[in-house]
Design an enzyme around this catalytic site. Sequence first.
Site, PDB file in Angstrom:
ATOM      1  N   GLY A 114       0.812  -1.210   0.000  1.00  0.00           N
ATOM      2  CA  GLY A 114       0.000   0.000   0.000  1.00  0.00           C
ATOM      3  C   GLY A 114       0.842   1.254   0.000  1.00  0.00           C
ATOM      4  O   GLY A 114       1.979   1.265  -0.465  1.00  0.00           O
ATOM      5  N   SER A 115       0.288   2.298   0.562  1.00  0.00           N
ATOM      6  CA  SER A 115       0.941   3.608   0.546  1.00  0.00           C
ATOM      7  C   SER A 115       2.082   3.679   1.558  1.00  0.00           C
ATOM      8  O   SER A 115       2.113   2.933   2.541  1.00  0.00           O
ATOM      9  CB  SER A 115      -0.073   4.708   0.866  1.00  0.00           C
ATOM     10  OG  SER A 115      -0.446   4.648   2.231  1.00  0.00           O
ATOM     11  N   THR A 116       2.974   4.607   1.324  1.00  0.00           N
ATOM     12  CA  THR A 116       4.083   4.835   2.243  1.00  0.00           C
ATOM     13  C   THR A 116       3.568   5.294   3.597  1.00  0.00           C
ATOM     14  O   THR A 116       4.061   4.865   4.643  1.00  0.00           O
ATOM     15  CB  THR A 116       5.049   5.884   1.648  1.00  0.00           C
ATOM     16  OG1 THR A 116       5.489   5.408   0.375  1.00  0.00           O
ATOM     17  CG2 THR A 116       6.244   6.111   2.540  1.00  0.00           C
TER      18      THR A 116
ATOM     19  N   GLY B 185       2.204   2.359   5.374  1.00  0.00           N
ATOM     20  CA  GLY B 185       3.335   1.472   5.632  1.00  0.00           C
ATOM     21  C   GLY B 185       4.106   1.873   6.878  1.00  0.00           C
ATOM     22  O   GLY B 185       4.506   1.023   7.687  1.00  0.00           O
TER      23      GLY B 185
ATOM     24  N   GLU C  31       5.606  -3.441   0.693  1.00  0.00           N
ATOM     25  CA  GLU C  31       5.671  -3.085  -0.722  1.00  0.00           C
ATOM     26  C   GLU C  31       4.946  -1.747  -0.825  1.00  0.00           C
ATOM     27  O   GLU C  31       3.724  -1.699  -0.784  1.00  0.00           O
ATOM     28  CB  GLU C  31       4.970  -4.141  -1.588  1.00  0.00           C
ATOM     29  CG  GLU C  31       5.655  -5.481  -1.610  1.00  0.00           C
ATOM     30  CD  GLU C  31       6.894  -5.477  -2.487  1.00  0.00           C
ATOM     31  OE1 GLU C  31       7.038  -4.581  -3.345  1.00  0.00           O
ATOM     32  OE2 GLU C  31       7.729  -6.374  -2.302  1.00  0.00           O
TER      33      GLU C  31
END
Length: 175
Positions: free
Chosen positions: A22-24, A27, A45
């Site tokens: 997903g998104s940073t 994350g 990821e």
Amino acid sequence: MVLPCVHMLKLKSTSKELAFTGSTQIGRTVLNLAAKSNLKPVTLELGGKSPFIICKDADIDKAVEVAHFALFFNQGQCCNAGSRTFVHESVYDEFVEKAKARAMKRVVGDPFKPGVEQGPHIDTKQFEKIRTYIKSGIESGATLECGGERHGSRGFFIQPTVFSNVQVILLLLLE
């Protein structure tokens, strides 16, 4: 926005490992919560762009099929979607024409029905984000070969979209 289920991770100290795509932003939260629980290993990821490169000696028909799968799999909503396709200039025009024809044949609709190749995007936010990228591509001078519009009148469906003549500096290529 952090989903409530992500916060449950800190309560699940019995989990031995966690994988997240997903998104940073999310994350970071996942990693932080995992560290606060039992220091479980985490695989992330996050974001990124995955280039798909077509060489001059490629089988163009096969390259078009593989490029479409790489991009349109899961409506492009996966971390390794081949969302940037670089094509050798000697086969560029042929590739663009065949990619356009293939996109126009894609079946969009309920992904649980046989024969459907492309379902909806996850939510309004993602739907509008993609529409913003399409608008940016058009406004920046890229050639919209096909698609780019909402598919149908309900849901978060977007027509399979192919751009050509995209400049490296375009948001469309960088995002």
